[in-house]
Write a protein that holds these residues in place. Sequence first.
Motif, PDB file in Angstrom:
ATOM      1  N   GLN A 125     -64.202 -44.607  40.499  1.00  0.00           N
ATOM      2  CA  GLN A 125     -65.320 -44.188  41.344  1.00  0.00           C
ATOM      3  C   GLN A 125     -65.936 -42.857  40.905  1.00  0.00           C
ATOM      4  O   GLN A 125     -67.088 -42.567  41.231  1.00  0.00           O
ATOM      5  N   PHE A 126     -65.183 -42.067  40.172  1.00  0.00           N
ATOM      6  CA  PHE A 126     -65.720 -40.817  39.644  1.00  0.00           C
ATOM      7  C   PHE A 126     -66.151 -40.942  38.182  1.00  0.00           C
ATOM      8  O   PHE A 126     -66.619 -39.956  37.603  1.00  0.00           O
ATOM      9  N   HIS A 127     -66.001 -42.126  37.598  1.00  0.00           N
ATOM     10  CA  HIS A 127     -66.231 -42.279  36.156  1.00  0.00           C
ATOM     11  C   HIS A 127     -67.624 -41.804  35.737  1.00  0.00           C
ATOM     12  O   HIS A 127     -67.772 -41.138  34.699  1.00  0.00           O
ATOM     13  N   ALA A 128     -68.629 -42.126  36.525  1.00  0.00           N
ATOM     14  CA  ALA A 128     -70.006 -41.748  36.172  1.00  0.00           C
ATOM     15  C   ALA A 128     -70.360 -40.341  36.634  1.00  0.00           C
ATOM     16  O   ALA A 128     -71.493 -39.889  36.431  1.00  0.00           O
ATOM     17  N   PHE A 129     -69.383 -39.633  37.198  1.00  0.00           N
ATOM     18  CA  PHE A 129     -69.625 -38.296  37.750  1.00  0.00           C
ATOM     19  C   PHE A 129     -68.525 -37.331  37.279  1.00  0.00           C
ATOM     20  O   PHE A 129     -67.780 -36.770  38.087  1.00  0.00           O
ATOM     21  N   ALA A 175     -68.481 -34.281  36.054  1.00  0.00           N
ATOM     22  CA  ALA A 175     -68.538 -32.896  36.533  1.00  0.00           C
ATOM     23  C   ALA A 175     -68.067 -32.805  37.976  1.00  0.00           C
ATOM     24  O   ALA A 175     -67.382 -31.840  38.372  1.00  0.00           O
ATOM     25  N   GLU A 176     -68.414 -33.804  38.767  1.00  0.00           N
ATOM     26  CA  GLU A 176     -67.969 -33.842  40.167  1.00  0.00           C
ATOM     27  C   GLU A 176     -66.448 -33.967  40.244  1.00  0.00           C
ATOM     28  O   GLU A 176     -65.801 -33.332  41.074  1.00  0.00           O
ATOM     29  N   TRP A 177     -65.879 -34.790  39.357  1.00  0.00           N
ATOM     30  CA  TRP A 177     -64.423 -34.954  39.349  1.00  0.00           C
ATOM     31  C   TRP A 177     -63.737 -33.655  38.920  1.00  0.00           C
ATOM     32  O   TRP A 177     -62.718 -33.265  39.505  1.00  0.00           O
ATOM     33  N   GLU A 178     -64.274 -32.976  37.936  1.00  0.00           N
ATOM     34  CA  GLU A 178     -63.693 -31.692  37.529  1.00  0.00           C
ATOM     35  C   GLU A 178     -63.758 -30.686  38.669  1.00  0.00           C
ATOM     36  O   GLU A 178     -62.817 -29.897  38.872  1.00  0.00           O
ATOM     37  N   ALA A 179     -64.855 -30.703  39.435  1.00  0.00           N
ATOM     38  CA  ALA A 179     -64.964 -29.801  40.586  1.00  0.00           C
ATOM     39  C   ALA A 179     -63.936 -30.155  41.658  1.00  0.00           C
ATOM     40  O   ALA A 179     -63.374 -29.269  42.309  1.00  0.00           O
TER      41      ALA A 179
END
Length: 325
Positions: free
Chosen positions: A119-123, A125-129
């Motif tokens: 679910q975070f694959h396309a995001f 930077a969001e996952w790193e945050a």
Amino acid sequence: MVQQREVDGYDLIGDVHGCGRSLVRLLEKLGYRAEDGVFLHPRRQVIFLGDLIDRGPNIRLAVSIAKRMVDAGEARIVMGNHEYNALAYCHQAPGDSQRDWLREHTPRNNRIIERTLEQFHAFPAEWEACLAWFMTLPLCLDLEGLRVVHACWDEPLVDAFLEHRPDARIDRAFLTESTLPGSFAHRVMDRLTRGTQMPLPSGVEMRSGDGFTRRSFRTHFWCRNPHTYGDVVFQPDNLPPALEDRPLSAAERERLAFYPESAPPLFVGHYWCQGVPALPRANIACLDYSAVKHGRLVAYRWEGEQRLDANRFVWVDVSKEGIRD
């Protein structure tokens, strides 16, 4: 650090596990309203018990809601074992280690975090945050009149941890040490975020409801003088036949923690209870009611009482979440 405001009471919310839509419904049922992307209540504050991620269909939504509330000072949170697992899974091991990652990328571990990473694959930077935020989450809260931890409040261990880390937060060095069995950091993370696991007898295993083969079972920490496995088991899966009455050895009893009746009210998640929410004891509430398994997402509305009241549980049915089996 966000300045915490004065509140009349806390709404403690159990393991969300990616049931973001159900979290919205629960917050609205509790009287919270979204303003500029943050759920607010004029007189109350949420405390999340950890395990926001993994398994459910709306993990990004669940994390976003909680993080926005915490960042705005409208909620508090403790780290769950799934946030801890994600941190260890996504951080590389030291160069002198025999492994690549702090948490091995085994088929079992891959399966646990699979939906979160999908679910975070396309995001990215969001996952790193999110990972950076997870590192800031305290392992426990000792507030005026109540305590919060994801799995188990082991008082001597908590006291020793808080002596070194008064804010109850970890850093990269502590995270690395926590993956070394026998270390102080490992004992802290294991007990506070996973509770006590009692090994099954040699050659005995069980198939749990989440599809994993297990060679241990989860135990609780509020039996003053337990004698058998059945006195301390705390999980929805039944023990293998004949083990309920198996006597605890002295070494097994030594593994257990105990939270006294005289201690402040304690709120935990982690144990995937089932059925109608109930109190295991007058000063202990478990708020994990297997939301991601078509159960209930549960909150407790705490108003300062030292003897908890089962009438203060509030929940929503998560069957409308759209969870895949």
